[in-house]
Write a protein that holds these residues in place. Structure first.
Motif, PDB file in Angstrom:
ATOM      1  N   SER A 215       0.830  -1.207   0.000  1.00 17.63           N
ATOM      2  CA  SER A 215       0.000   0.000   0.000  1.00 17.63           C
ATOM      3  C   SER A 215       0.864   1.258   0.000  1.00 17.63           C
ATOM      4  O   SER A 215       0.594   2.208  -0.745  1.00 17.63           O
ATOM      5  CB  SER A 215      -0.923  -0.019   1.217  1.00 17.63           C
ATOM      6  N   LEU A 216       1.892   1.278   0.825  1.00 13.15           N
ATOM      7  CA  LEU A 216       2.775   2.454   0.884  1.00 13.15           C
ATOM      8  C   LEU A 216       3.517   2.644  -0.432  1.00 13.15           C
ATOM      9  O   LEU A 216       3.713   3.767  -0.891  1.00 13.15           O
ATOM     10  CB  LEU A 216       3.762   2.313   2.045  1.00 13.15           C
ATOM     11  N   GLN A 217       3.922   1.534  -1.061  1.00 15.62           N
ATOM     12  CA  GLN A 217       4.629   1.635  -2.331  1.00 15.62           C
ATOM     13  C   GLN A 217       3.693   2.166  -3.409  1.00 15.62           C
ATOM     14  O   GLN A 217       4.081   2.982  -4.243  1.00 15.62           O
ATOM     15  CB  GLN A 217       5.189   0.256  -2.713  1.00 15.62           C
ATOM     16  N   ALA A 218       2.420   1.738  -3.372  1.00 13.34           N
ATOM     17  CA  ALA A 218       1.433   2.224  -4.347  1.00 13.34           C
ATOM     18  C   ALA A 218       1.139   3.708  -4.144  1.00 13.34           C
ATOM     19  O   ALA A 218       0.792   4.411  -5.091  1.00 13.34           O
ATOM     20  CB  ALA A 218       0.149   1.405  -4.237  1.00 13.34           C
ATOM     21  N   GLN A 219       1.292   4.193  -2.913  1.00  6.26           N
ATOM     22  CA  GLN A 219       1.059   5.608  -2.627  1.00  6.26           C
ATOM     23  C   GLN A 219       2.253   6.474  -3.006  1.00  6.26           C
ATOM     24  O   GLN A 219       2.189   7.692  -2.910  1.00  6.26           O
ATOM     25  CB  GLN A 219       0.747   5.799  -1.138  1.00  6.26           C
ATOM     26  N   GLY A 220       3.361   5.844  -3.400  1.00  2.00           N
ATOM     27  CA  GLY A 220       4.510   6.605  -3.871  1.00  2.00           C
ATOM     28  C   GLY A 220       5.599   6.837  -2.844  1.00  2.00           C
ATOM     29  O   GLY A 220       6.494   7.649  -3.067  1.00  2.00           O
ATOM     30  N   TYR A 221       5.557   6.139  -1.716  1.00 11.04           N
ATOM     31  CA  TYR A 221       6.604   6.289  -0.707  1.00 11.04           C
ATOM     32  C   TYR A 221       7.889   5.629  -1.191  1.00 11.04           C
ATOM     33  O   TYR A 221       7.859   4.626  -1.912  1.00 11.04           O
ATOM     34  CB  TYR A 221       6.180   5.664   0.621  1.00 11.04           C
ATOM     35  N   SER A 222       9.029   6.173  -0.777  1.00 12.58           N
ATOM     36  CA  SER A 222      10.321   5.592  -1.141  1.00 12.58           C
ATOM     37  C   SER A 222      10.604   4.375  -0.257  1.00 12.58           C
ATOM     38  O   SER A 222       9.963   4.167   0.774  1.00 12.58           O
ATOM     39  CB  SER A 222      11.426   6.631  -0.985  1.00 12.58           C
ATOM     40  N   ILE A 223      11.600   3.598  -0.676  1.00 13.51           N
ATOM     41  CA  ILE A 223      11.968   2.389   0.072  1.00 13.51           C
ATOM     42  C   ILE A 223      12.382   2.730   1.504  1.00 13.51           C
ATOM     43  O   ILE A 223      11.915   2.087   2.456  1.00 13.51           O
ATOM     44  CB  ILE A 223      13.079   1.609  -0.658  1.00 13.51           C
ATOM     45  N   PRO A 224      13.242   3.751   1.742  1.00 15.37           N
ATOM     46  CA  PRO A 224      13.603   4.066   3.136  1.00 15.37           C
ATOM     47  C   PRO A 224      12.403   4.518   3.980  1.00 15.37           C
ATOM     48  O   PRO A 224      12.311   4.175   5.160  1.00 15.37           O
ATOM     49  CB  PRO A 224      14.620   5.212   2.997  1.00 15.37           C
TER      50      PRO A 224
ATOM     51  N   SER B 183      16.535  -3.704   2.847  1.00 11.97           N
ATOM     52  CA  SER B 183      16.662  -4.945   2.080  1.00 11.97           C
ATOM     53  C   SER B 183      15.441  -5.850   2.282  1.00 11.97           C
ATOM     54  O   SER B 183      15.005  -6.527   1.337  1.00 11.97           O
ATOM     55  CB  SER B 183      17.939  -5.686   2.462  1.00 11.97           C
ATOM     56  N   GLU B 184      14.879  -5.869   3.491  1.00  5.34           N
ATOM     57  CA  GLU B 184      13.675  -6.680   3.720  1.00  5.34           C
ATOM     58  C   GLU B 184      12.495  -6.133   2.922  1.00  5.34           C
ATOM     59  O   GLU B 184      11.704  -6.895   2.363  1.00  5.34           O
ATOM     60  CB  GLU B 184      13.338  -6.708   5.214  1.00  5.34           C
ATOM     61  N   VAL B 185      12.387  -4.803   2.860  1.00  7.61           N
ATOM     62  CA  VAL B 185      11.306  -4.200   2.067  1.00  7.61           C
ATOM     63  C   VAL B 185      11.497  -4.540   0.594  1.00  7.61           C
ATOM     64  O   VAL B 185      10.535  -4.914  -0.099  1.00  7.61           O
ATOM     65  CB  VAL B 185      11.263  -2.664   2.292  1.00  7.61           C
ATOM     66  N   LEU B 186      12.724  -4.452   0.108  1.00 12.33           N
ATOM     67  CA  LEU B 186      12.999  -4.802  -1.288  1.00 12.33           C
ATOM     68  C   LEU B 186      12.680  -6.267  -1.556  1.00 12.33           C
ATOM     69  O   LEU B 186      12.111  -6.604  -2.599  1.00 12.33           O
ATOM     70  CB  LEU B 186      14.456  -4.495  -1.631  1.00 12.33           C
ATOM     71  N   ASP B 187      13.033  -7.150  -0.616  1.00 13.06           N
ATOM     72  CA  ASP B 187      12.731  -8.569  -0.776  1.00 13.06           C
ATOM     73  C   ASP B 187      11.229  -8.811  -0.868  1.00 13.06           C
ATOM     74  O   ASP B 187      10.759  -9.604  -1.696  1.00 13.06           O
ATOM     75  CB  ASP B 187      13.319  -9.386   0.380  1.00 13.06           C
ATOM     76  N   VAL B 188      10.464  -8.111  -0.021  1.00 16.85           N
ATOM     77  CA  VAL B 188       9.001  -8.263  -0.051  1.00 16.85           C
ATOM     78  C   VAL B 188       8.447  -7.776  -1.381  1.00 16.85           C
ATOM     79  O   VAL B 188       7.610  -8.442  -2.006  1.00 16.85           O
ATOM     80  CB  VAL B 188       8.350  -7.504   1.129  1.00 16.85           C
ATOM     81  N   LEU B 189       8.911  -6.629  -1.833  1.00 14.90           N
ATOM     82  CA  LEU B 189       8.401  -6.076  -3.094  1.00 14.90           C
ATOM     83  C   LEU B 189       8.794  -6.958  -4.274  1.00 14.90           C
ATOM     84  O   LEU B 189       7.995  -7.157  -5.197  1.00 14.90           O
ATOM     85  CB  LEU B 189       8.927  -4.651  -3.295  1.00 14.90           C
ATOM     86  N   ARG B 190      10.000  -7.538  -4.241  1.00 12.21           N
ATOM     87  CA  ARG B 190      10.408  -8.443  -5.311  1.00 12.21           C
ATOM     88  C   ARG B 190       9.597  -9.731  -5.287  1.00 12.21           C
ATOM     89  O   ARG B 190       9.232 -10.268  -6.324  1.00 12.21           O
ATOM     90  CB  ARG B 190      11.897  -8.763  -5.195  1.00 12.21           C
ATOM     91  N   SER B 191       9.326 -10.241  -4.080  1.00 12.18           N
ATOM     92  CA  SER B 191       8.577 -11.499  -3.983  1.00 12.18           C
ATOM     93  C   SER B 191       7.139 -11.321  -4.458  1.00 12.18           C
ATOM     94  O   SER B 191       6.521 -12.296  -4.898  1.00 12.18           O
ATOM     95  CB  SER B 191       8.600 -12.015  -2.538  1.00 12.18           C
ATOM     96  N   ARG B 192       6.619 -10.127  -4.374  1.00  4.05           N
ATOM     97  CA  ARG B 192       5.241  -9.865  -4.837  1.00  4.05           C
ATOM     98  C   ARG B 192       5.202  -9.374  -6.271  1.00  4.05           C
ATOM     99  O   ARG B 192       4.142  -9.043  -6.799  1.00  4.05           O
ATOM    100  CB  ARG B 192       4.569  -8.825  -3.936  1.00  4.05           C
ATOM    101  N   GLY B 193       6.365  -9.315  -6.925  1.00  7.45           N
ATOM    102  CA  GLY B 193       6.400  -8.949  -8.338  1.00  7.45           C
ATOM    103  C   GLY B 193       6.273  -7.464  -8.596  1.00  7.45           C
ATOM    104  O   GLY B 193       6.061  -7.057  -9.737  1.00  7.45           O
TER     105      GLY B 193
END
Length: 118
Positions: free
Chosen positions: A85-94, A105-115
């Motif tokens: 949801s936060l990524q869809a709203q335009g928030y940065s990874i940090p 890195s955990e956030v990146l892993d989650v986003l990669r695992s969800r495509g």
């Protein structure tokens, strides 16, 4: 006229008695405060001792062998949904990492695992 005089005399007697009994309650309050302070000091001393023991136990521990690296804990589905949801709203990874209490890195892993990220 009799009742107000009786009430007035009872009130005066109770005020006088409160001076005598008020001192005993202050002694009790002081004793409770002293006990509370000593308990707090003892708790702090126990914490210091526990930290010292933990440090002594950690001295002999070497690096973890590569074959026994601890696996990362799976991220809960609610946090995954929050990240998406936060990524869809335009928030940065940090910013997402800060809001979800995860590392970048955990956030990146989650986003990669969800495509979401490639």
């Amino acid at each position: 006229m009799d009742i107000p005089l009786i009430l007035l005399s009872i009130g005066i007697i109770l005020i006088i008695l409160s001076f005598f009994f008020g001192k005993s309650s202050r002694k009790t309050e002081d004793e409770i405060e002293i006990i509370s302070i000593s308990l707090h000091q003892e708790t702090n001393q126990l914490k210091k001792r526990l930290r010292a023991i933990e440090e002594e136990l950690m001295i002999g521990v070497g690096p973890i062998p590569k074959g026994r690296q601890p696996k990362t804990k799976p991220v809960h589905e609610i946090i995954v949904n929050q990240i998406l949801s936060l990524q869809a709203q335009g928030y940065s990874i940090p910013e997402i990492a800060k809001r979800s209490s995860l590392t970048d890195s955990e956030v990146l892993d989650v986003l990669r695992s969800r495509g979401v990220l490639i």
